[in-house]
Write a protein that holds these residues in place. Structure first.
Motif, mmCIF file in Angstrom:
data_model
loop_
_atom_site.group_PDB
_atom_site.id
_atom_site.type_symbol
_atom_site.label_atom_id
_atom_site.label_comp_id
_atom_site.label_asym_id
_atom_site.label_seq_id
_atom_site.Cartn_x
_atom_site.Cartn_y
_atom_site.Cartn_z
ATOM 1 N N LYS A 39 0.841 -1.186 0.000
ATOM 2 C CA LYS A 39 0.000 0.000 0.000
ATOM 3 C C LYS A 39 0.882 1.244 0.000
ATOM 4 N N SER A 40 0.405 2.291 -0.653
ATOM 5 C CA SER A 40 1.165 3.533 -0.764
ATOM 6 C C SER A 40 0.504 4.615 0.086
ATOM 7 N N VAL A 41 1.318 5.260 0.933
ATOM 8 C CA VAL A 41 0.805 6.232 1.903
ATOM 9 C C VAL A 41 1.586 7.532 1.770
ATOM 10 N N LEU A 42 0.883 8.654 1.882
ATOM 11 C CA LEU A 42 1.509 9.973 1.884
ATOM 12 C C LEU A 42 1.167 10.682 3.186
ATOM 13 N N GLU A 43 2.193 11.131 3.918
ATOM 14 C CA GLU A 43 1.978 11.958 5.104
ATOM 15 C C GLU A 43 2.285 13.410 4.758
ATOM 16 N N LEU A 44 1.366 14.298 5.111
ATOM 17 C CA LEU A 44 1.536 15.724 4.874
ATOM 18 C C LEU A 44 2.200 16.378 6.083
ATOM 19 N N GLY A 45 3.334 17.023 5.848
ATOM 20 C CA GLY A 45 3.985 17.782 6.914
ATOM 21 C C GLY A 45 4.233 16.983 8.169
ATOM 22 N N HIS A 63 5.546 7.690 1.997
ATOM 23 C CA HIS A 63 6.050 8.922 1.391
ATOM 24 C C HIS A 63 5.622 10.090 2.273
ATOM 25 N N ALA A 64 6.427 11.143 2.294
ATOM 26 C CA ALA A 64 6.075 12.342 3.051
ATOM 27 C C ALA A 64 6.534 13.569 2.291
ATOM 28 N N ILE A 65 5.854 14.670 2.541
ATOM 29 C CA ILE A 65 6.274 15.956 2.010
ATOM 30 C C ILE A 65 6.322 16.934 3.170
ATOM 31 N N GLU A 66 7.495 17.541 3.353
ATOM 32 C CA GLU A 66 7.728 18.430 4.492
ATOM 33 C C GLU A 66 8.256 19.766 4.000
ATOM 34 N N ASN A 99 2.603 11.330 -11.627
ATOM 35 C CA ASN A 99 1.592 10.275 -11.735
ATOM 36 C C ASN A 99 1.368 9.514 -10.428
ATOM 37 N N GLN A 100 1.956 9.994 -9.339
ATOM 38 C CA GLN A 100 1.813 9.299 -8.065
ATOM 39 C C GLN A 100 0.364 9.329 -7.578
ATOM 40 N N THR A 101 -0.080 8.221 -7.040
ATOM 41 C CA THR A 101 -1.365 8.151 -6.338
ATOM 42 C C THR A 101 -1.160 7.313 -5.081
ATOM 43 N N PHE A 102 -2.089 7.450 -4.127
ATOM 44 C CA PHE A 102 -1.887 6.859 -2.810
ATOM 45 C C PHE A 102 -3.154 6.171 -2.317
ATOM 46 N N ASP A 103 -2.924 5.132 -1.505
ATOM 47 C CA ASP A 103 -4.048 4.444 -0.861
ATOM 48 C C ASP A 103 -4.530 5.202 0.373
ATOM 49 N N LYS A 128 -6.180 7.066 -4.681
ATOM 50 C CA LYS A 128 -6.766 6.029 -5.522
ATOM 51 C C LYS A 128 -8.234 5.850 -5.168
ATOM 52 N N SER A 129 -8.993 5.259 -6.055
ATOM 53 C CA SER A 129 -10.378 4.932 -5.750
ATOM 54 C C SER A 129 -10.430 4.011 -4.525
ATOM 55 N N GLY A 130 -11.274 4.354 -3.568
ATOM 56 C CA GLY A 130 -11.348 3.599 -2.325
ATOM 57 C C GLY A 130 -10.363 4.058 -1.277
ATOM 58 N N GLY A 131 -9.557 5.085 -1.601
ATOM 59 C CA GLY A 131 -8.527 5.551 -0.683
ATOM 60 C C GLY A 131 -9.080 6.347 0.493
ATOM 61 N N THR A 132 -8.234 6.510 1.508
ATOM 62 C CA THR A 132 -8.623 7.142 2.767
ATOM 63 C C THR A 132 -7.876 8.451 2.977
ATOM 64 N N LEU A 133 -8.608 9.476 3.399
ATOM 65 C CA LEU A 133 -8.014 10.699 3.935
ATOM 66 C C LEU A 133 -8.193 10.658 5.440
#
Length: 251
Positions: A39-45, A63-66, A99-103, A128-133
């Motif tokens: 699964k692919s995850v992005l953390e904000l800050g 993955h994270a963006i800071e 083109n990155q997308t995340f679960d 992605k479709s079905g993904g969680t915020l």
């Protein structure tokens, strides 16, 4: 300096004194979003990683963006050796994810620094479709456990709390996610407790964005007043913490 960059001036203090979240919250989130290897995850800050390790430990592609340069370096020093860890030093508002997308995309007391329209529309497009915020924050109450001390602290605030800039980011509405295509919005709460000495409380207070910008002649009497108030009440202050987890889904 704008408030969303100010934490970058205190990376060590931020790492040491900012509150963490409960294991129960992370167990709940990981189960809800089905986060695991693959699964692919992005953390904000992520700051210095107050909400990073439990997600990283699932084996997901983290993955994270800071935005903060020093916070970014602190994150790399803590987690850079982990094979599933990736972080970029950039502004989420303007960053091109290609083109990155995340679960799952999640933030711990971060998303409210982003204008609502960008926060919700950009995360929605990146999921992605079905993904969680998932949006985490902590609400802390020290009045109920320490009513007399709380009254003393309030007097210090009334007299000396004179920040050079006012915090104006308290109007973010998490429930507005549904106006941008999200469904199944809900709020879950978990609970914990912290105890601090006078010195620990002063150090923790010094990590609040609008406390960092207090200048003399108010700064010294403000923080000394906080310290003395806690010392007078047995050198202990208790916080009842509520860990809030907002969830929304992209169908």
């Amino acid at each position: 300096m704008e408030f969303r960059k100010i934490f970058d001036t205190i990376p060590e203090e931020f790492d040491k004194y900012r509150p963490r979240y409960s294991k129960e919250l992370f167990d709940n989130l990981i189960d809800y979003a089905k986060i695991r290897e693959g699964k692919s995850v992005l953390e904000l800050g992520p700051g210095t990683g107050q909400a990073t390790e439990p997600i990283l430990n699932t084996g997901c592609d983290y993955h994270a963006i800071e935005l903060g340069e020093h916070l970014f370096e602190k994150m790399k020093s803590k987690f850079g050796s982990r094979a599933n860890f990736d972080i970029v030093n950039d502004d989420f508002i303007t960053h091109d994810f290609g083109n990155q997308t995340f679960d799952m995309i999640y933030s711990a007391a971060t998303i409210q620094w982003i204008p609502e329209e960008i926060a919700f529309s950009k995360t929605f497009n990146l999921l992605k479709s079905g993904g969680t915020l998932a949006m985490l924050l902590t609400k802390s109450d020290y009045r109920a456990p320490n009513p007399r001390l709380a009254d003393k602290i309030q007097k210090i605030y009334d007299e000396y709390f004179k920040p050079t800039e006012q915090y104006t980011h308290g109007n973010f509405r998490y429930e507005n996610a549904t106006a941008y295509g999200y469904t199944n919005f809900e709020c879950r709460e978990f609970y914990g407790k912290r105890e601090m000495t006078a010195d620990e409380y002063v150090a923790f207070s010094g990590t609040h964005c609008d406390h960092i910008v207090i200048e003399e002649p108010y700064r010294t009497p403000f923080f000394e007043g906080l310290r003395n108030a806690v010392l007078e009440e047995g050198n202990k202050i208790v916080f009842n913490d509520t860990y809030v987890l907002y969830l929304a889904r992209k169908e």
